[in-house]
Write a protein that holds these residues in place. Structure first.
Motif, PDB file in Angstrom:
ATOM      1  N   ALA A 145       0.831  -1.208   0.000  1.00  0.00           N
ATOM      2  CA  ALA A 145       0.000   0.000   0.000  1.00  0.00           C
ATOM      3  C   ALA A 145       0.863   1.256   0.000  1.00  0.00           C
ATOM      4  O   ALA A 145       0.541   2.255  -0.662  1.00  0.00           O
ATOM      5  N   GLY A 146       1.975   1.193   0.743  1.00  0.00           N
ATOM      6  CA  GLY A 146       2.879   2.344   0.763  1.00  0.00           C
ATOM      7  C   GLY A 146       3.519   2.602  -0.591  1.00  0.00           C
ATOM      8  O   GLY A 146       3.703   3.759  -0.999  1.00  0.00           O
ATOM      9  N   ALA A 149       1.011   4.370  -2.671  1.00  0.00           N
ATOM     10  CA  ALA A 149       0.833   5.753  -2.234  1.00  0.00           C
ATOM     11  C   ALA A 149       2.027   6.623  -2.621  1.00  0.00           C
ATOM     12  O   ALA A 149       1.869   7.808  -2.936  1.00  0.00           O
ATOM     13  N   ILE A 150       3.216   6.048  -2.606  1.00  0.00           N
ATOM     14  CA  ILE A 150       4.411   6.818  -2.971  1.00  0.00           C
ATOM     15  C   ILE A 150       4.519   6.979  -4.481  1.00  0.00           C
ATOM     16  O   ILE A 150       4.974   8.013  -4.984  1.00  0.00           O
ATOM     17  N   LEU A 152       2.202   7.374  -6.735  1.00  0.00           N
ATOM     18  CA  LEU A 152       1.302   8.368  -7.328  1.00  0.00           C
ATOM     19  C   LEU A 152       1.912   9.776  -7.349  1.00  0.00           C
ATOM     20  O   LEU A 152       2.009  10.389  -8.424  1.00  0.00           O
TER      21      LEU A 152
END
Length: 219
Positions: A145-146, A149-150, A152
């Motif tokens: 998930a990280g 998120a990074i 994008l």
């Protein structure tokens, strides 16, 4: 120009992918084989080399075109009307102020693209350090998930920076091509006209002689 953009894109993806592979394989509970770690390190090394090569190539190409345009602006004759300034695409030839503004836009995009990759690598490293004490399943899910998120903001920064770089390079190239079609400046021949003495100057120059003659006559 395009090959440097592709080098930058492939280099960034390779660096990000190699760092992600290393992050997934360095958990204390499940360390991946050394071959996978070596592949991740190689991907990071090759990616960084490609990214740096692409960014240096973009900067060098832009500086060459800017220098070329600056020299043309000094040696070419300025158009007499605004209609002569427009090229086939309706883009006027930039002057020194436009060239400085375009250069500022280029370096702003340059910093955005570089900052995007630095943000991705720094974010991954911080994420690994924060999640190092949890179990592997939670670690893998949270890290995935990280990564999303990074990725994008990294992609947004990189695309925005590359767009600025592309527009700046395109404008300078068009200006330089348009400026080459202008005539060269003619050497100004300064004609020195010999001035005839005015009446006042003649009067002033002859008056002392007349006074001397009058003084001699009186004596």
């Amino acid at each position: 120009m395009i090959r440097f953009l592709l080098l930058t894109a492939f280099g960034g993806l390779s660096t990000f992918g190699g760092q992600a592979l290393l992050s997934l394989g360095l958990h204390p509970e499940r360390i991946v084989p050394l071959t996978a770690i070596a592949e991740g390190c190689a991907a990071v090394a090759v990616g960084v080399a490609l990214f740096v090569t692409g960014m240096l190539g973009l900067a060098e190409a832009f500086e060459k075109q800017s220098l070329r345009l600056s020299q043309l602006l000094q040696t070419r004759q300025a158009p007499n009307s605004d209609s002569e300034l427009a090229d086939t695409q309706g883009l006027p030839i930039g002057g020194p102020a436009d060239l400085a503004s375009n250069s500022e836009r280029f370096w702003h995009g340059y910093l955005r693209s570089t900052g995007g990759l630095c943000l991705a690598l720094g974010g991954l490293l911080a994420l690994v350090l924060i999640l190092g004490d949890i179990n592997y399943e939670t670690y893998r899910a949270t890290l995935g998930a990280g990564l999303a998120a990074i990725a994008l903001p990294t992609i947004v920064l990189w695309i925005g920076g590359m767009a600025k770089i592309w527009r700046s390079h395109r404008d300078v190239l068009i200006w330089a091509v348009r400026a080459e079609s202008l005539p060269e400046k003619r050497a100004e021949v300064v004609e020195i006209h010999q001035r005839r003495p005015t009446r006042e100057a003649v009067f002033r120059s002859t008056r002392p002689a007349a006074l001397c003659r009058e003084a001699r006559a009186v004596a």
